[in-house]
Enzyme design. Structure first.
Site, PDB file in Angstrom:
ATOM      1  N   ARG A   1      48.019  44.300  49.353  1.00 29.15           N
ATOM      2  CA  ARG A   1      46.700  44.914  49.183  1.00 29.15           C
ATOM      3  C   ARG A   1      46.300  45.776  50.381  1.00 29.15           C
ATOM      4  O   ARG A   1      45.130  45.835  50.749  1.00 29.15           O
ATOM      5  CB  ARG A   1      45.632  43.856  48.901  1.00 29.15           C
ATOM      6  CG  ARG A   1      45.262  43.902  47.408  1.00 29.15           C
ATOM      7  CD  ARG A   1      44.096  43.003  47.066  1.00 29.15           C
ATOM      8  NE  ARG A   1      44.581  41.842  46.371  1.00 29.15           N
ATOM      9  CZ  ARG A   1      44.156  40.601  46.580  1.00 29.15           C
ATOM     10  NH1 ARG A   1      43.226  40.364  47.463  1.00 29.15           N
ATOM     11  NH2 ARG A   1      44.667  39.608  45.902  1.00 29.15           N
TER      12      ARG A   1
ATOM     13  N   TYR B   1      47.285  34.491  32.725  1.00 30.54           N
ATOM     14  CA  TYR B   1      46.154  35.426  32.516  1.00 30.54           C
ATOM     15  C   TYR B   1      45.911  35.678  31.028  1.00 30.54           C
ATOM     16  O   TYR B   1      44.770  35.737  30.566  1.00 30.54           O
ATOM     17  CB  TYR B   1      46.448  36.777  33.187  1.00 30.54           C
ATOM     18  CG  TYR B   1      45.986  36.875  34.622  1.00 30.54           C
ATOM     19  CD1 TYR B   1      44.631  36.847  34.950  1.00 30.54           C
ATOM     20  CD2 TYR B   1      46.912  37.019  35.661  1.00 30.54           C
ATOM     21  CE1 TYR B   1      44.202  36.955  36.261  1.00 30.54           C
ATOM     22  CE2 TYR B   1      46.490  37.124  36.984  1.00 30.54           C
ATOM     23  CZ  TYR B   1      45.135  37.093  37.277  1.00 30.54           C
ATOM     24  OH  TYR B   1      44.722  37.196  38.575  1.00 30.54           O
TER      25      TYR B   1
ATOM     26  N   ARG C   1      39.919  47.594  49.072  1.00 28.67           N
ATOM     27  CA  ARG C   1      38.486  47.887  49.273  1.00 28.67           C
ATOM     28  C   ARG C   1      38.023  47.746  50.717  1.00 28.67           C
ATOM     29  O   ARG C   1      36.910  48.125  51.046  1.00 28.67           O
ATOM     30  CB  ARG C   1      37.650  46.952  48.375  1.00 28.67           C
ATOM     31  CG  ARG C   1      37.696  47.357  46.914  1.00 28.67           C
ATOM     32  CD  ARG C   1      37.027  46.322  46.025  1.00 28.67           C
ATOM     33  NE  ARG C   1      37.781  45.075  45.981  1.00 28.67           N
ATOM     34  CZ  ARG C   1      37.353  43.959  45.370  1.00 28.67           C
ATOM     35  NH1 ARG C   1      36.177  43.950  44.783  1.00 28.67           N
ATOM     36  NH2 ARG C   1      38.098  42.872  45.361  1.00 28.67           N
TER      37      ARG C   1
ATOM     38  N   ASP D   1      48.531  47.507  39.103  1.00 27.28           N
ATOM     39  CA  ASP D   1      48.048  46.143  38.870  1.00 27.28           C
ATOM     40  C   ASP D   1      49.069  45.382  38.041  1.00 27.28           C
ATOM     41  O   ASP D   1      49.759  45.981  37.219  1.00 27.28           O
ATOM     42  CB  ASP D   1      46.699  46.172  38.135  1.00 27.28           C
ATOM     43  CG  ASP D   1      46.005  44.820  38.193  1.00 27.28           C
ATOM     44  OD1 ASP D   1      46.216  44.005  37.267  1.00 27.28           O
ATOM     45  OD2 ASP D   1      45.290  44.554  39.166  1.00 27.28           O
TER      46      ASP D   1
ATOM     47  N   ARG E   1      37.436  55.394  44.732  1.00 25.69           N
ATOM     48  CA  ARG E   1      37.311  54.594  43.512  1.00 25.69           C
ATOM     49  C   ARG E   1      35.893  54.602  42.930  1.00 25.69           C
ATOM     50  O   ARG E   1      35.690  54.172  41.795  1.00 25.69           O
ATOM     51  CB  ARG E   1      37.701  53.130  43.830  1.00 25.69           C
ATOM     52  CG  ARG E   1      39.191  52.900  44.042  1.00 25.69           C
ATOM     53  CD  ARG E   1      39.922  52.469  42.791  1.00 25.69           C
ATOM     54  NE  ARG E   1      39.265  51.345  42.116  1.00 25.69           N
ATOM     55  CZ  ARG E   1      38.556  51.445  41.019  1.00 25.69           C
ATOM     56  NH1 ARG E   1      38.375  52.621  40.446  1.00 25.69           N
ATOM     57  NH2 ARG E   1      37.992  50.396  40.477  1.00 25.69           N
TER      58      ARG E   1
END
Length: 369
Positions: free
Chosen positions: A39, A166, A43, A88, A52
């Protein structure tokens, strides 16, 4: 226009200038320990948040230009030794026909998760990866050109069990009890789903290499929710199958791409993971570096494993933590990383301090050998 067309062509890539990461993955000699962060495009970077802003997450994933820009941002700030394509793990369930949305404040959400074995009929069995996931391949090719040979580019996929969990949970979960219920109540259907996922993942990873990926990482993020027996039945065989099939296919083409397996919290399976056709085993922060070396017996390179939260420490402390970590792992066959991804509220300066500490301390240690 023709000038830009070559950016979509997966050949004539710029010459690689820094192959430290690839050499460490293969256990070869290096001048410094390579470092990158899971990552690292995230962010915590103001420029990432700006790029984004107001855009749908999966729309961003589907734009090669956006993925390329996000992948390159951290390299402009820090001397990382590798980049990982911005994407992703949930693009694979999407390619199989499932609807996935990124919900603000909630994370990834499947409006219609798999509930019973008959729901498997809703899935696309034969997935044309070039058609369904071509946007990832184009992002990789574009990035390989634009990275200008600075560092290698890593491609990745989620592992079958993590994706299965998931698809059944419908999102993140603390207990994963809906997905685990399948393992105990519907073992055959579980294996069927895991096999379907494995087939798509193999094709997907091969497509990434064809597009220009120079290494591959397989994320088994939900390994730790399984016990050793379930891991050996529902995760490990598929992880091994993926590596073996990808390697066999690449060998036919005379290619060889290092592969990393990151099974988070699967410290009970370190020995098995080190004998699974992967050159590198990624570790989370709950494993002692020295014991990881002993238990993997020098069969593989290791990657990891600083606690991401150590990045909240002052810079001098980060430097000390890194030095200790390097002493535990040793400098050969080692790639420095965090034990998980960078968190959104971390300060970029401290990531810089982490990277600098790895380079500085490892150079000194190698000089002294």
């Amino acid at each position: 226009l023709t000038a830009d067309l070559h950016l979509l062509n997966p050949k004539d890539f710029p010459q690689l200038k820094n192959d430290t990461f690839l050499r460490a993955a293969r256990g070869e000699e290096i001048e410094h320990v390579p470092v990158w962060c899971m990552r690292q495009a995230g962010r915590y970077l103001p420029e990432f948040r700006e790029s984004r802003a107001g855009k749908d997450f999966f729309e961003t994933c589907q734009s090669p230009e956006a993925c390329c820009e996000l992948t390159l941002q951290p390299l402009r700030r820090f001397p990382f030794d590798a980049a990982i394509i911005f994407s992703d793990i949930l693009v694979v369930p999407q390619a199989m026909g499932m609807d996935v949305q990124m919900v603000a404040g909630k994370g990834p959400t499947f409006p219609e998760p798999l509930k019973e074995p008959e729901d498997l009929q809703r899935l696309q069995v034969k997935v044309d990866t070039a058609k369904e996931l071509g946007y990832v391949f184009r992002a990789i090719t574009l990035t390989r050109h634009k990275i200008e040979g600075k560092v290698p580019l890593i491609g990745f996929s989620g592992a079958p069990w993590t994706l299965m969990s998931y698809m059944i949970e419908g999102g993140g979960s603390n207990t994963h009890s809906k997905a685990k219920r399948w393992l105990y109540q519907h073992p055959e259907a579980s294996h069927m789903l895991l096999k379907m996922l494995t087939d798509v993942i193999v094709e997907y990873l091969l497509g990434q290499v064809a597009a220009g990926a120079q290494a591959l990482q397989v994320f088994e993020s939900h390994a730790g929710i399984l016990g050793p027996a379930e891991f050996k039945e529902f995760s490990l065989p598929y992880l091994r199958d993926i590596a073996r099939r990808v390697k066999d296919k690449l060998k036919e083409a005379g290619q060889d791409v290092p592969m990393i397996v990151f099974a988070k919290d699967a410290h009970y399976a370190l020995e098995e993971l080190s004998q699974s056709n992967y050159e590198v085993v990624g570790l989370d922060w709950t494993i002692d570096p020295l014991s990881a070396r002993e238990r993997t017996g020098g069969k593989v390179s290791l990657q990891g494993n600083m606690d991401p939260c150590a990045l909240y420490a002052p810079k001098e402390r980060i430097s000390d933590i890194v030095k200790k970590m390097l002493e535990g792992f040793g400098t050969r066959g080692y790639i420095a990383n965090l034990g998980h991804g960078v968190y959104p509220d971390m300060t970029p300066e401290n990531i810089g301090a982490f990277v600098e500490a790895v380079h500085q301390h490892s150079k000194q240690m190698i000089k002294q050998i």
